[in-house]
Motif scaffolding. Sequence first.
Motif, short mmCIF file in Angstrom:
data_model
loop_
_atom_site.label_atom_id
_atom_site.label_comp_id
_atom_site.label_asym_id
_atom_site.label_seq_id
_atom_site.Cartn_x
_atom_site.Cartn_y
_atom_site.Cartn_z
N GLY A 127 6.60 2.27 -7.04
CA GLY A 127 5.21 2.25 -7.02
C GLY A 127 4.64 0.92 -5.97
N ALA A 128 3.51 1.07 -5.52
CA ALA A 128 2.78 0.00 -4.71
C ALA A 128 2.60 -1.19 -5.73
N SER A 129 2.37 -2.32 -5.21
CA SER A 129 2.02 -3.60 -6.28
C SER A 129 1.06 -4.39 -5.41
N PHE A 130 0.83 -5.49 -6.01
CA PHE A 130 -0.18 -6.43 -5.77
C PHE A 130 0.45 -7.65 -5.14
N GLY A 131 1.41 -7.33 -4.15
CA GLY A 131 2.24 -8.38 -3.66
C GLY A 131 3.74 -8.52 -3.71
N GLY A 183 1.96 -3.01 3.77
CA GLY A 183 1.20 -3.69 2.93
C GLY A 183 -0.09 -4.32 3.65
N TYR A 184 -0.96 -4.99 2.96
CA TYR A 184 -2.12 -5.65 3.47
C TYR A 184 -1.71 -6.84 4.48
N ASP A 185 -0.47 -7.39 4.29
CA ASP A 185 0.08 -8.25 5.03
C ASP A 185 0.42 -7.87 6.54
N ARG A 186 -0.08 -6.59 6.85
CA ARG A 186 0.42 -6.06 7.98
C ARG A 186 1.69 -5.67 8.21
N CYS A 187 2.75 -5.98 7.42
CA CYS A 187 4.16 -5.96 7.58
C CYS A 187 4.80 -4.84 7.01
N ILE A 188 5.87 -4.27 7.55
CA ILE A 188 6.69 -3.33 7.12
C ILE A 188 8.22 -3.94 6.77
N TYR A 189 8.73 -3.71 5.60
CA TYR A 189 9.95 -4.32 5.02
C TYR A 189 10.95 -2.97 4.78
N GLN A 190 12.37 -3.11 4.83
CA GLN A 190 13.15 -2.41 4.35
C GLN A 190 13.77 -3.12 3.18
N THR A 226 0.82 -1.39 -0.03
CA THR A 226 -0.15 -0.03 0.14
C THR A 226 0.88 1.18 0.03
N SER A 227 2.04 1.11 0.60
CA SER A 227 2.82 2.36 0.96
C SER A 227 4.29 2.09 0.21
N VAL A 228 4.95 2.95 -0.47
CA VAL A 228 6.32 2.82 -0.99
C VAL A 228 6.95 4.03 -0.57
N LEU A 229 8.38 4.14 0.11
CA LEU A 229 9.08 5.30 0.26
C LEU A 229 10.59 4.87 -0.07
N SER A 230 11.41 6.07 -0.36
CA SER A 230 12.65 5.95 -0.89
C SER A 230 13.49 6.86 0.14
N ILE A 262 -4.05 -3.81 8.31
CA ILE A 262 -3.66 -3.30 7.02
C ILE A 262 -2.71 -2.17 7.27
N ILE A 263 -1.74 -1.79 6.72
CA ILE A 263 -0.83 -0.56 6.81
C ILE A 263 -1.32 0.32 5.66
N ASN A 264 -1.75 1.55 6.18
CA ASN A 264 -2.39 2.33 4.94
C ASN A 264 -1.28 3.34 4.31
#
Length: 585
Positions: free
Chosen positions: A270-274, A22-29, A7-11, A46-48
């Motif tokens: 960009g965000a993606s579907f997984g 994302g929808y899986d509730r997780c944050i990744y680096q 759902t969200s992307v940052l650089s 969900i992380i919005n």
Amino acid sequence: MHRGPITSVLSTQHDQIVYTGGYDRCIYQWNRATGEGTFIGSHEHIINSLSLSENGKYLASASSDYTIQLYDTGTNTRIRTLFGHADDVEAVAFAKQDTLLVSVSRDRRCLVWDIETGAILREFHGHSKDVLAVWIHGDKAYTTGDDGYVLVWLYETGEIVGEIGPFDYELDTISGSNQKEVFALGRDDGTVIIYDAATLQEKKIIKAHLQGVKRVNFSPSGNYLLTAGYDHLIKLWNYETGDLVDTLLPHKYQWERSLVWTEDEKSILGASFGKTYCEWSIEKGKVISDEIEMATPSINDIALTDAGDIITASDDGKFRKNGIEIAKSTGVLTNGVAVARDGSYYAWGDHASQVHIVHESLQQMVSFDLNTGPVNSVYFHEEDRQFYIGTYGGYVHVISTEHLKEIGRSKAHDCAVKALKVEGDLIITAAVEGTICLLDKKSLSLKAEYIGATELLNDVFIDSKRDRIAIVSRDKNVRLFDLHTGRILDQHNEHQYSIKSVTVTDSGYIVSGDYWGYIVVWNPELDVNTGPIRIAQNGISAIRQLGNDVYASSYDGGIYHVREDGTHTEVLRLFEQFPKEVISH
């Protein structure tokens, strides 16, 4: 890697590090050079959105679990969790040299937080409906939402110092450039309006997309503006001239919900579907490494045959019956699916505004380009053997299986059609703004319209045996209406969370499912409720009935058989969304 839509992307850090939620509730680096992802934290839902402090030391995550989490990016450790909102937190932004955090929520409030202590310093109550987006400029917060207003207010005092609106549609995206001292709004008619941040005067209008604008984002220099719409296009504009610079080649996994520039303005993330984010090279105008299969089979919709076969629509876009792929697909996310009860025809609607129909006996597939936005709902009517499709552009399309061609379309709503059903000579549609429309099936003309809910309407089911309509919405109510008069007959509010889907069994039990994985079984004649009962680890995406049996699909990849007494069993699983190590975290 993620196990659900991103759902969200940052650089950050000179474009070497990327953060996703994302929808899986997780944050990744992510290490952008190597593609290696590191799990750093999770929410209960969900992380919005994500936000980075200007100095890059803090990462904030906004979630549908009503909380905000604050992380130290140097150590990837959670500093604290911020509690204060009473509904989904949609966005967060840092302010005042990274000493404050401003959050916006569907509880209609904006909160200002002290970063050092986690204390709430101010509540802003200016919006009358859900607040969806925020941009910070100097000492001001610019917030938008479902009430159609842009409100400009001082985040240290809460004083409103300007407003734009009301517009006759939701405002769910705003982006500004501190360098140019302007901000942009995306509209449902496909246009983008740019305003002076100080005077709030309109500077220019860009006719950007064929359908509604989903996202706007200025480049770091402010020289360029990115826009993304429901027409599945991502465009780059010269801010000064308003001229189109380029249209990026679409990618099958793209999700326009989050799109950001790299600091060097050479790429779009960009965000993606997984699984992982998308990356476009601006020079090449296309996605880098687009051969990677990224999407997971998170289930968005199901359909049932009389033989008990279960047809699924999923994020990876594969056409499955009982979990087995039955036809070659484009891989684009499918959000709606329908099937003839005898299993002779299947239809999937996808994010790129295409409908794909498969004939069982001939093993033939025919695809239709609708060009009215992502497909949200597909329904097969047994009597006339036709598929009825609802799209984000507010359209209803009719496709004949006899001739395998589109035989009609109508603009039913000004906003997205969330669900539709057919009964007799009527097409019943449910739309984002809460309205229900009754269309004449032959002429597709409007026969009646009434308000079904006070907030976003998610699903509708026609109980033809009892001449009534069941609807569910974001306002957490299950309502029954008279099919012909629109008069409300009964309702309940046993759900604690936004309700996604509803069905009615042959014997009259109403089963509804919400975004947290809970179901409620309601017998309105006896005024008896069973539940809420949690049957899934993620939201219930669809509920369908076969006689008195009910089947519920979940974004967690599972399908569950639900009985009228509320007991349930898992009958099919496409993947495991939440590994034990993530759940235990």
